[in-house]
Design a protein around this motif. Sequence first.
Motif, PDB file in Angstrom:
ATOM      1  N   UNK A 189       0.837  -1.205   0.000  1.00 47.47           N
ATOM      2  CA  UNK A 189       0.000   0.000   0.000  1.00 47.47           C
ATOM      3  C   UNK A 189       0.871   1.255   0.000  1.00 47.47           C
ATOM      4  N   UNK A 190       1.879   1.274   0.868  1.00 48.02           N
ATOM      5  CA  UNK A 190       2.742   2.447   0.959  1.00 48.02           C
ATOM      6  C   UNK A 190       3.499   2.683  -0.357  1.00 48.02           C
ATOM      7  N   UNK A 191       4.037   1.596  -0.938  1.00 51.46           N
ATOM      8  CA  UNK A 191       4.788   1.749  -2.189  1.00 51.46           C
ATOM      9  C   UNK A 191       3.895   2.209  -3.325  1.00 51.46           C
ATOM     10  N   UNK A 192       2.739   1.597  -3.446  1.00 51.62           N
ATOM     11  CA  UNK A 192       1.833   1.937  -4.539  1.00 51.62           C
ATOM     12  C   UNK A 192       1.363   3.383  -4.401  1.00 51.62           C
ATOM     13  N   UNK A 193       1.055   3.780  -3.190  1.00 49.50           N
ATOM     14  CA  UNK A 193       0.603   5.156  -2.957  1.00 49.50           C
ATOM     15  C   UNK A 193       1.694   6.161  -3.317  1.00 49.50           C
ATOM     16  N   UNK A 194       2.951   5.809  -3.005  1.00 50.34           N
ATOM     17  CA  UNK A 194       4.053   6.745  -3.231  1.00 50.34           C
ATOM     18  C   UNK A 194       4.560   6.747  -4.664  1.00 50.34           C
ATOM     19  N   UNK A 195       4.560   5.557  -5.316  1.00 50.78           N
ATOM     20  CA  UNK A 195       5.224   5.431  -6.617  1.00 50.78           C
ATOM     21  C   UNK A 195       4.327   4.905  -7.733  1.00 50.78           C
ATOM     22  N   UNK A 196       3.156   4.384  -7.373  1.00 43.41           N
ATOM     23  CA  UNK A 196       2.272   3.809  -8.375  1.00 43.41           C
ATOM     24  C   UNK A 196       2.638   2.392  -8.775  1.00 43.41           C
ATOM     25  N   UNK A 197       3.673   1.829  -8.127  1.00 42.72           N
ATOM     26  CA  UNK A 197       4.084   0.463  -8.466  1.00 42.72           C
ATOM     27  C   UNK A 197       4.529  -0.266  -7.205  1.00 42.72           C
ATOM     28  N   UNK A 198       4.771  -1.576  -7.354  1.00 39.60           N
ATOM     29  CA  UNK A 198       5.189  -2.408  -6.238  1.00 39.60           C
ATOM     30  C   UNK A 198       6.377  -3.266  -6.664  1.00 39.60           C
ATOM     31  N   UNK A 199       7.387  -3.328  -5.796  1.00 35.19           N
ATOM     32  CA  UNK A 199       8.546  -4.185  -6.039  1.00 35.19           C
ATOM     33  C   UNK A 199       8.428  -5.445  -5.191  1.00 35.19           C
ATOM     34  N   UNK A 200       8.573  -6.595  -5.827  1.00 39.45           N
ATOM     35  CA  UNK A 200       8.548  -7.888  -5.145  1.00 39.45           C
ATOM     36  C   UNK A 200       9.901  -8.562  -5.279  1.00 39.45           C
ATOM     37  N   UNK A 201      10.187  -9.469  -4.357  1.00 37.74           N
ATOM     38  CA  UNK A 201      11.436 -10.213  -4.449  1.00 37.74           C
ATOM     39  C   UNK A 201      11.403 -11.179  -5.625  1.00 37.74           C
ATOM     40  N   UNK A 202      12.470 -11.182  -6.354  1.00 39.42           N
ATOM     41  CA  UNK A 202      12.658 -12.165  -7.423  1.00 39.42           C
ATOM     42  C   UNK A 202      12.860 -13.543  -6.798  1.00 39.42           C
ATOM     43  N   UNK A 203      12.409 -14.589  -7.484  1.00 34.57           N
ATOM     44  CA  UNK A 203      12.630 -15.947  -6.997  1.00 34.57           C
ATOM     45  C   UNK A 203      14.070 -16.384  -7.275  1.00 34.57           C
ATOM     46  N   UNK A 311      -7.354  -2.348   3.272  1.00 30.15           N
ATOM     47  CA  UNK A 311      -6.971  -1.163   2.510  1.00 30.15           C
ATOM     48  C   UNK A 311      -8.039  -0.079   2.611  1.00 30.15           C
ATOM     49  N   UNK A 312      -9.292  -0.441   2.374  1.00 28.73           N
ATOM     50  CA  UNK A 312     -10.333   0.576   2.239  1.00 28.73           C
ATOM     51  C   UNK A 312     -10.861   1.087   3.574  1.00 28.73           C
ATOM     52  N   UNK A 313     -10.871   0.229   4.592  1.00 32.20           N
ATOM     53  CA  UNK A 313     -11.413   0.648   5.887  1.00 32.20           C
ATOM     54  C   UNK A 313     -10.352   1.181   6.850  1.00 32.20           C
ATOM     55  N   UNK A 314      -9.079   0.847   6.615  1.00 30.66           N
ATOM     56  CA  UNK A 314      -8.037   1.224   7.572  1.00 30.66           C
ATOM     57  C   UNK A 314      -6.868   1.974   6.941  1.00 30.66           C
ATOM     58  N   UNK A 315      -6.202   1.403   5.930  1.00 27.62           N
ATOM     59  CA  UNK A 315      -5.011   2.049   5.386  1.00 27.62           C
ATOM     60  C   UNK A 315      -5.328   3.360   4.692  1.00 27.62           C
ATOM     61  N   UNK A 316      -6.333   3.379   3.837  1.00 32.38           N
ATOM     62  CA  UNK A 316      -6.630   4.618   3.110  1.00 32.38           C
ATOM     63  C   UNK A 316      -7.065   5.749   4.035  1.00 32.38           C
ATOM     64  N   UNK A 317      -7.958   5.489   5.015  1.00 34.55           N
ATOM     65  CA  UNK A 317      -8.315   6.583   5.937  1.00 34.55           C
ATOM     66  C   UNK A 317      -7.353   6.763   7.103  1.00 34.55           C
TER      67      UNK A 317
END
Length: 321
Positions: A189-203, A311-317
Motif C-alpha cells: 500500500x505504501x509503495x503503490x501510494x508513493x510510486x504507483x508500483x510495487x517491487x517484489x522479491x525475485x525468486x 486497505x479501504x477501511x483502515x489504510x486509506x483513511x
Amino acid sequence: MIVVTGAAGFIGSCLISRLNAANFRDIVAVDDFSHPDKAPNLEGKAIKERVHRDAFHEWLAKHHEATEFIFHIGARTDTTEFDRAIFDRLNVAYSQELWQACCRYQIPLVYASSAATYGLGELGYRDDESLIPQLSPLNPYGDSKNEFDIWALNQPEKPFFWAGLKFFNVYGPNEYHKGRMASVIFHAFRQIKATGKMKLFRSHHPDYRDGEQMRDFIYVKDVVDVCYFLMHHRKNSGIYNLGTGQARTFLDLTRATFHAMNVQEQIEFVDTPADIRDKYQYFTEATMDKLRSIGYDRPFHSLEAGVTDYVQQYLQPGAYY
C-alpha cells in the motif's frame, strides 16, 4: 478481568477491540508502554488497567483471584534480531514464569507461538505435537517460540486449559508501528501510494517463478475471532496452527492491493537481499484440521476480501481497529 499481554502491539490491540465489541471491558493491558508510535493502537479502547510488562508477574500475584483469562500475545517478534539473550528473556523465560503462574492460580492461558517454528517446512506444516521437537526454525525468534512450545508440552503441570497458536502470516490494521516487520500488504500500500508500483522479491528457487512464492496469509480479524472462541471453549488443550489453510502467491496479494486501491497494476522484481536469501521461505500453508476438529467452524476471509477491508477501511483513511 481478562489480561492481554502485548496489548499495545498489532495483534494484542486488535484482540482488545474484539473483546470490547463483545462487551468485555475489564481488560488489563500489559506491555512496555514507552513506545509512542504504539499509543494510537489503544486509543478509545475500554481498558481497566495498564500494567508494565516488568511489573506484571507481581501484579498477577496480587490479583489472580479476579483474573479470568490470560492472552499472552506479547513477545519480541523481530526475525532480523540475532541477540539470543533478548529472546531468552522476553520469549522463553517470561513465558515460562507466566505458565507457572497460570498453573498455580488455575487461570486458563492462550499464548502466541509462530509458524516461524516450521523453518523451511522440511516436515510439512502439520500441528502434530509429536513433530515439534524435530522442527528446525531459521532464526532466533523461531527458535525461541519452538523452545517454549517444547518446554510447555514437557511440563508435568499444565493450566487446566491452555492453547498455543502458531500464527502464520498475519496482516491487518494496527501494524503501522512495525516498520520492516509489517505485512507485505502494508508495504505494498505504501509503495503503490508513493510510486504507483510495487517491487517484489525475485525468486531464487528453480521451482518458483518470480512473485509466485507462497504464504498462508491470515487477516487479523480471523486471528482474534479464534482467540475469542478459545476463551469460551476451554477444552482440548494443545498447540494449534492458525492460518487460513490456503497458500497464496505474493502476486495474488499485490494484485489484490492494486485492485483495492483502484490503481492500475505495475509490478517490478528485485533480488532478495543476500542476508535473508538462504533463510527465505518459498511456501507455507497451515493444516487447519485440528482447530476445525474442536468446533471452530467460522470461515476465514479470502485474501481478496481481507486485503480489500484492510486497505479501504483502515489504510486509506489511516484508521485503527
